[in-house]
Design an enzyme around this catalytic site. Structure first.
Site, PDB file in Angstrom:
ATOM      1  N   LYS A  36      76.122  96.240 -24.742  1.00 63.61           N
ATOM      2  CA  LYS A  36      77.033  96.919 -25.659  1.00 63.61           C
ATOM      3  C   LYS A  36      77.172  96.135 -26.960  1.00 63.61           C
ATOM      4  O   LYS A  36      77.451  96.711 -28.016  1.00 63.61           O
ATOM      5  CB  LYS A  36      78.429  97.055 -25.028  1.00 63.61           C
ATOM      6  CG  LYS A  36      78.545  98.174 -24.018  1.00 63.61           C
ATOM      7  CD  LYS A  36      79.996  98.458 -23.625  1.00 63.61           C
ATOM      8  CE  LYS A  36      80.577  97.311 -22.819  1.00 63.61           C
ATOM      9  NZ  LYS A  36      81.931  97.642 -22.265  1.00 63.61           N
ATOM     10  N   TYR A  37      77.036  94.782 -26.885  1.00 68.06           N
ATOM     11  CA  TYR A  37      77.326  93.950 -28.058  1.00 68.06           C
ATOM     12  C   TYR A  37      76.119  93.185 -28.592  1.00 68.06           C
ATOM     13  O   TYR A  37      76.235  92.465 -29.560  1.00 68.06           O
ATOM     14  CB  TYR A  37      78.439  92.946 -27.721  1.00 68.06           C
ATOM     15  CG  TYR A  37      79.644  93.577 -27.082  1.00 68.06           C
ATOM     16  CD1 TYR A  37      80.494  94.394 -27.831  1.00 68.06           C
ATOM     17  CD2 TYR A  37      79.923  93.388 -25.733  1.00 68.06           C
ATOM     18  CE1 TYR A  37      81.595  94.993 -27.241  1.00 68.06           C
ATOM     19  CE2 TYR A  37      81.022  93.978 -25.132  1.00 68.06           C
ATOM     20  CZ  TYR A  37      81.859  94.784 -25.888  1.00 68.06           C
ATOM     21  OH  TYR A  37      82.942  95.376 -25.299  1.00 68.06           O
TER      22      TYR A  37
ATOM     23  N   ASP B  89      83.896 110.438 -24.066  1.00 69.10           N
ATOM     24  CA  ASP B  89      84.465 109.113 -23.900  1.00 69.10           C
ATOM     25  C   ASP B  89      85.982 109.193 -23.893  1.00 69.10           C
ATOM     26  O   ASP B  89      86.584 109.800 -24.783  1.00 69.10           O
ATOM     27  CB  ASP B  89      83.987 108.242 -25.074  1.00 69.10           C
ATOM     28  CG  ASP B  89      84.302 106.777 -24.873  1.00 69.10           C
ATOM     29  OD1 ASP B  89      83.711 106.178 -23.960  1.00 69.10           O
ATOM     30  OD2 ASP B  89      85.131 106.240 -25.629  1.00 69.10           O
ATOM     31  N   ASN B  90      86.611 108.591 -22.868  1.00 70.31           N
ATOM     32  CA  ASN B  90      88.080 108.478 -22.829  1.00 70.31           C
ATOM     33  C   ASN B  90      88.828 109.756 -23.222  1.00 70.31           C
ATOM     34  O   ASN B  90      89.707 109.706 -24.094  1.00 70.31           O
ATOM     35  CB  ASN B  90      88.529 107.375 -23.792  1.00 70.31           C
ATOM     36  CG  ASN B  90      88.516 106.010 -23.111  1.00 70.31           C
ATOM     37  OD1 ASN B  90      88.409 105.917 -21.887  1.00 70.31           O
ATOM     38  ND2 ASN B  90      88.638 104.961 -23.899  1.00 70.31           N
TER      39      ASN B  90
ATOM     40  N   GLN C  22      86.627 108.136 -31.432  1.00 68.04           N
ATOM     41  CA  GLN C  22      87.141 107.027 -32.252  1.00 68.04           C
ATOM     42  C   GLN C  22      86.207 106.704 -33.420  1.00 68.04           C
ATOM     43  O   GLN C  22      85.042 107.049 -33.413  1.00 68.04           O
ATOM     44  CB  GLN C  22      87.352 105.783 -31.391  1.00 68.04           C
ATOM     45  CG  GLN C  22      86.087 105.209 -30.814  1.00 68.04           C
ATOM     46  CD  GLN C  22      85.839 105.712 -29.406  1.00 68.04           C
ATOM     47  OE1 GLN C  22      86.332 106.764 -29.021  1.00 68.04           O
ATOM     48  NE2 GLN C  22      85.064 104.973 -28.642  1.00 68.04           N
TER      49      GLN C  22
ATOM     50  N   ASP D 250      87.769  96.851 -33.698  1.00 69.14           N
ATOM     51  CA  ASP D 250      86.666  97.561 -34.369  1.00 69.14           C
ATOM     52  C   ASP D 250      86.803  99.075 -34.280  1.00 69.14           C
ATOM     53  O   ASP D 250      85.905  99.818 -34.658  1.00 69.14           O
ATOM     54  CB  ASP D 250      85.308  97.105 -33.809  1.00 69.14           C
ATOM     55  CG  ASP D 250      85.176  97.343 -32.312  1.00 69.14           C
ATOM     56  OD1 ASP D 250      86.224  97.559 -31.642  1.00 69.14           O
ATOM     57  OD2 ASP D 250      84.046  97.317 -31.801  1.00 69.14           O
TER      58      ASP D 250
ATOM     59  N   LYS E 151      82.223  93.686 -33.368  1.00 65.97           N
ATOM     60  CA  LYS E 151      82.270  92.729 -32.256  1.00 65.97           C
ATOM     61  C   LYS E 151      80.941  91.980 -32.154  1.00 65.97           C
ATOM     62  O   LYS E 151      79.863  92.554 -32.369  1.00 65.97           O
ATOM     63  CB  LYS E 151      82.528  93.465 -30.943  1.00 65.97           C
ATOM     64  CG  LYS E 151      83.889  94.167 -30.886  1.00 65.97           C
ATOM     65  CD  LYS E 151      85.053  93.177 -30.713  1.00 65.97           C
ATOM     66  CE  LYS E 151      86.378  93.917 -30.608  1.00 65.97           C
ATOM     67  NZ  LYS E 151      87.003  93.820 -29.300  1.00 65.97           N
TER      68      LYS E 151
ATOM     69  N   GLU F   4      84.989 111.357 -19.035  1.00 70.08           N
ATOM     70  CA  GLU F   4      85.121 109.977 -18.575  1.00 70.08           C
ATOM     71  C   GLU F   4      86.598 109.619 -18.537  1.00 70.08           C
ATOM     72  O   GLU F   4      87.087 108.847 -19.347  1.00 70.08           O
ATOM     73  CB  GLU F   4      84.356 109.018 -19.505  1.00 70.08           C
ATOM     74  CG  GLU F   4      84.313 107.597 -18.970  1.00 70.08           C
ATOM     75  CD  GLU F   4      84.662 106.531 -20.014  1.00 70.08           C
ATOM     76  OE1 GLU F   4      84.296 105.385 -19.784  1.00 70.08           O
ATOM     77  OE2 GLU F   4      85.307 106.853 -21.037  1.00 70.08           O
TER      78      GLU F   4
END
Lengths: 677, 677
Positions: A538-539, A398-399, A327, A362, A267, A427
């Site tokens: 983040k990007y 995460d998630n 991920q 991504d 990204k 989270e």
């Protein structure tokens, strides 16, 4: 088999008679705490006292005795703590167990007919009514003889002597002996527990270390901690910030993922689909040529650098939390090494993550079930253990709600078998049933909806649910005021005051809370109409000026110091809301169990206008008389007051004092016990 | 093993990996109704609809399907009823099961990944967003092919045809076919349930006959039903009263014990210790030379006479309840035949019943545990079955809380294995935990504290607990307004009006209630300072004048008729309290689920003075607009009103109308559906 002899299932009856009857002659039920029939462990922290309660009763008028049985899970033998009849009208018994160690404990309840106390009760009533009791005395002597046969040591001798004394005495003297405290104490030590009934479930309490309940977290975007625009900050840059973070009073430095970032579908700035050659990419697109979940992004430093950072944190009395995000980027080594862990589509590609019609190009996800399950799960476990070996004892996951619940239950149990000090934060920004389920299966802490609860009614309702319902037995809320993904509307609109308000709420409503870097600078520029930060780090690269005008670091340092100095603020379920006669003013308090420490907080939730409210202090809960005076210290300003009676007005001005924290000390105690003045 | 393939415990993982993980990838929890983790059965009645709910969810965004599995306990195969997602925000699913038979039923929940609906959801969103979905169409076709392989009959052909249609078509046509309702319906009928997850408990609902919930009981002291002073009334005397009792509207004639009465330590009039030679003794001192618990007191008649009485009751559409009182007189045949069933004291006597310093010299108790347990329990079971064989299907159990809980669980289960229509009423006037426990282990109905709840706050609190808490799942309150042992203070002091008030309360608050004979005559002379009847017929002969001045038989007959005519009054948990602005006036209502029948009751709880109150009708619950008119029929007087809006004043005068019962019918419905005008 003797302990269960009086249960029907193991009685002397024919199979037909006993079939299907599992209940016991002494009923033990409504044991508390108990989560889903004992299926999941409740949570406590080392040093806590666990109060165990149960309804215990049987038919008839006989007296019962009962104990809590408890032990560390790895111990062979039960220890015992007494249960006493706390509420006779409801047959409610209560006892306390000291939980001294960071370990899983087991507990259950056992009760038995106390034949001597039953005898003593009946005989005593008859004596009081002037009745002769020769038969009772004979029956009572038999009980003493039985106890003597069971007893050992000096008690055995004392009971034998009692028998001799009885045998030589007349009825009135025999009654005197039998009713004496000495005999009562002796008999209490040698009960007949051969037919004791044990509660049919063994319950578990996982005792975490205190940091699971009491800690202040600082979420650090590592690569933004440097000083050169367009370059990665490094672990060494992060390390240079530690004195400042320590001075702010934080306990945990939480790093977003530190691993190599994929290049495929990377990204670009502002979450665009195409990254330029120098764009760093999202740290959540984990894995590249350089490695996967056990590798470190080369720009951040080496494993050695990381260990040095961890050591520096420990030297400052802080610790490191890592992000565990399962991920993978499409370049993750697992995809080549274990293609069977992924699901390929008819065109030979791997399905990237999506929430139709949204696409996360991504990132791809592993498949948790299949013939490869064992290998994959073991690999994920080894990732966590790798970082544990490198000094990380806290994982922010995460998630977790997009991965199977049984996986988490297994993983957390496996990790904590040898490392009970490891803490997992979920989270799970999802619906309540999954959020709670993840807490039940083992997550130590949970992100919550606090992030979006702004006003008096919703804060009161939500915090009451978290701290007063059964949820408190297993769900520890970690109150994050912001995250890299969430810049709440309240902060966007309310300016610096809003940051002060939300900080005080997070740090005093919950005993464990966190902020994401930039919060202390009151950073509040969002992508319009969203909760995303504008130009999110983040990007892209970012360099912060940590002394930017308008920061609230003084308030943060002060509140964190107040949290350390006031044990009441280190607990969660002692939160209570009290009356403030203005809907903009939230008034609440926390007291230590012994009332040595009492802190009250009033917050003006309106970031724009001043509001005045009369606060009603709960004098009865404070163990004070209506007319009693008490000393009040405003902990943020140091001002002191002497107040009398429950009602006191405060004016909370967004410009000056959006919140007040009062420590209260009963005036007449000041000289003797209170350390506060 | 396939249905559980995706559970971790049965997965492909190594033993070490799977150990201790029992949870499932699809989480099914908070199933309702469920009592104590499924340990006890909940209760319903034949004809009821059982609403089953559960939280069902898993990780990710995939769609789920779920069903309730249910069956009569004696059936081999599960039946299914659909569960639908009733509250998506809380992952709450709901479904309904029709309980048609008087029998125990089992139920549980099963859920599975609905791959086709997941596919359809994702593909649909992409189509809506204008995206091309060639890969999705290929994946969707594969799902159809799998379903075709599972399907049978015409569906198999239809699915094969779908595959052919797909293979010949262009993408837009393929999308059209795949998204069609026809294919959706076909796919819904042939889901892949090979990896379905089943809730880990099988739950039970005991479906009683309707009489367990809806009945009016008349407690008859048999020997007082005669006409000759100083003589036993007989079964034939009792039989002669049946037309009158039937006219009063009762459903159940409950006899106190009908067995031979012991002579040893027989109680004299007014519970004195010495009985004269002609004193009849307490029917609760069961057993004499003539026999024990399966014998009939010779003065009452023969077994033949009893059977004739039972038959006469049946002819009147009523039935007989017997008292099951396990205690024995010292003359009971069991003592000679089975001395091992009793505990002998050091002097060779059997311990009589006592609650020190009180003594019940005419009664001894059996010992429930010991080597004789099987023989004793079987004998007690055979007593109940003896009377069942003789036409008795209802047992009122005396003091069950002084006998072991496991005994009752066993006895009731044994009796109802072949006789599910047998009803047990527990006279457990004891503390709440035991009272509730006996209901949990099988008692169909329970005596309650209603007998001593007189005023608005205490009635509202107690009835709310009984009808709105989890208690309603297993505890059916049988509201007795008086008993041979209890003449409540309210009745003693409040005169005839008090009897009217308590009758209306008992008969309309609960769907099942009872009175003890004499109530209808407003008999209220007590032993001073006690709740005992003066010259109680428990200890002496009595002849009643059943037409005595001041009786309230008209009211009783009318209210019982109203109960029969209004289905809303035949339910328990539909009770709701509403606002009346006077503390003496209790206002409540019951509505049928379809709102076809709505009855509201206002009672003046002050037996002495008139009170006026404004009643606030719950128009929203009544599915009516604020401005809507409704017809009101005063069911006791027949007067009718046309009212509009929620608030209406009533004046309740102890002399004229201490209570009103209103049936409400929405005005605009009158012509179409309401049968009441």
């Amino acid at each position: 088999m003797t302990p269960a002899k009086d249960t029907v299932t193991e009685g002397t009856g024919a199979a037909g008679l006993a079939a299907g009857v599992q209940s016991r002659v002494i009923v033990i039920q409504n044991v508390s705490p108990e989560l889903d029939g004992g299926r999941y462990a409740v949570k406590r922290e080392a040093g806590d006292t666990l109060t165990v309660e149960a309804d215990i009763f049987r038919d008839g008028h006989g007296k019962l005795s009962a104990v809590v049985l408890y032990k560390r899970k790895d111990e062979a033998d039960w220890r015992e703590a007494p249960l006493t009849l706390a509420n006779p009208g409801l047959d409610r018994w209560s006892g306390e167990v000291e939980l001294t160690e960071n370990a899983p404990y087991l507990y259950t309840v056992e009760a038995w007919d106390d034949e001597f106390e039953s005898w003593r009760d009946g005989a005593g009533k008859k004596l009081d009514a002037g009745q002769d009791i020769p038969l009772e005395l004979t029956e009572g002597r038999e009980l003493v003889a039985q106890a003597a046969a069971r007893a050992g040591g000096p008690d055995a001798k004392a009971l034998e002597k009692t028998l001799k004394d009885l045998d030589g005495a007349r009825d009135d003297r025999r009654a005197e002996i039998m009713m004496s405290d000495a005999v009562r104490d002796l008999m209490a030590r040698w009960p007949d527990r051969s037919r004791a009934v044990r509660y049919d479930r063994t319950l578990e309490v996982f005792v975490d270390r205190v940091a699971a309940r009491f800690a202040a977290w600082y979420e650090m975007f590592h690569r933004s901690q440097g000083t050169v625009e367009g370059q990665w900050g490094t672990f060494d840059d992060c390390r240079r910030r530690l004195p400042e973070i320590k001075a702010l009073g934080f306990d945990v430095i939480y790093f977003i993922p530190i691993h190599p970032i994929g290049r495929t579908h990377r990204k670009g700035p502002d979450n665009t689909l195409v990254a330029g050659p120098d764009d760093p990419g999202s740290p959540y697109a984990i894995g590249a040529e350089e490695g996967g979940h056990t590798a470190i992004h080369p720009e951040l430093g080496t494993l050695e650098d990381f260990r040095r950072f961890v050591a520096a944190c420990h030297e400052h009395g802080m610790e490191v939390a890592l992000d565990f995000a399962i991920q993978c980027s499409p370049d993750h080594p697992w995809i080549k090494e274990h293609p069977e862990w992924f699901r390929f589509r008819p065109d030979g590609t791997i399905k990237y993550a999506e929430n139709p019609p949204k696409k996360y190009q991504d990132i791809v996800n592993v498949e948790f079930y299949g013939d490869h399950q064992d290998a994959l799960w073991q690999e994920l476990l080894s990732v966590v253990l790798f970082w544990v070996e490198n000094g990380v004892k806290i994982f922010r996951v995460d998630n977790p709600h997009t991965k199977p619940v049984p996986f988490w239950e297994w993983l957390i149990r496996e990790v904590r078998r040898d490392h009970p000090d490891v803490i997992f934060l979920a989270e799970a920004f999802t619906r309540p049933p999954m959020l709670k389920m993840l807490a039940k299966v083992g997550f130590s802490q949970s992100y919550t909806y606090f992030t979006w609860r702004d006003f008096k009614g919703e804060l009161t309702d939500y915090l009451t649910e978290l701290t007063q319902s059964a949820d408190k037995e297993f769900l520890r809320p970690n109150f994050f005021a912001n995250t890299p993904d969430i810049l709440p509307g309240y902060l966007q609109k309310g300016g610096r005051t809003a940051f002060m308000v939300r900080f005080v709420l997070a740090a005093t409503l919950s005993s464990v809370y966190g902020i994401y870097n930039g919060f202390e600078l009151c950073e509040n520029e969002a992508v319009p109409g969203t909760e995303e930060y504008l130009h999110s780090e983040k990007y892209q690269f970012k360099v912060w000026n940590w002394r930017r005008r308008g920061h609230i670091k003084d308030l943060i340092a002060k509140v964190n110091r107040i949290r350390r100095e006031n044990p009441a603020l280190q607990e969660l379920d002692n939160l209570r809301f009290y009356e403030a006669d203005d809907d903009n003013v939230l008034f609440y308090g926390k007291m230590s169990a012994d009332r040595r420490n009492m802190v009250f907080v009033a917050v003006n939730l309106d970031p724009f206008d001043a509001h005045e409210a009369t606060l009603t202090f709960p004098l009865e809960d404070m163990a004070m008389e209506d007319t009693e005076s008490f000393a009040v210290e405003d902990l943020l300003t140091g001002k002191k007051h002497l107040w009398t009676g429950p009602d006191h007005a405060v004016r909370l001005d967004p410009k000056r004092n959006p919140a007040v924290l009062f420590r209260v000390v009963p005036w007449h105690h000041v000289d003797f016990v209170a350390p506060s003045f």
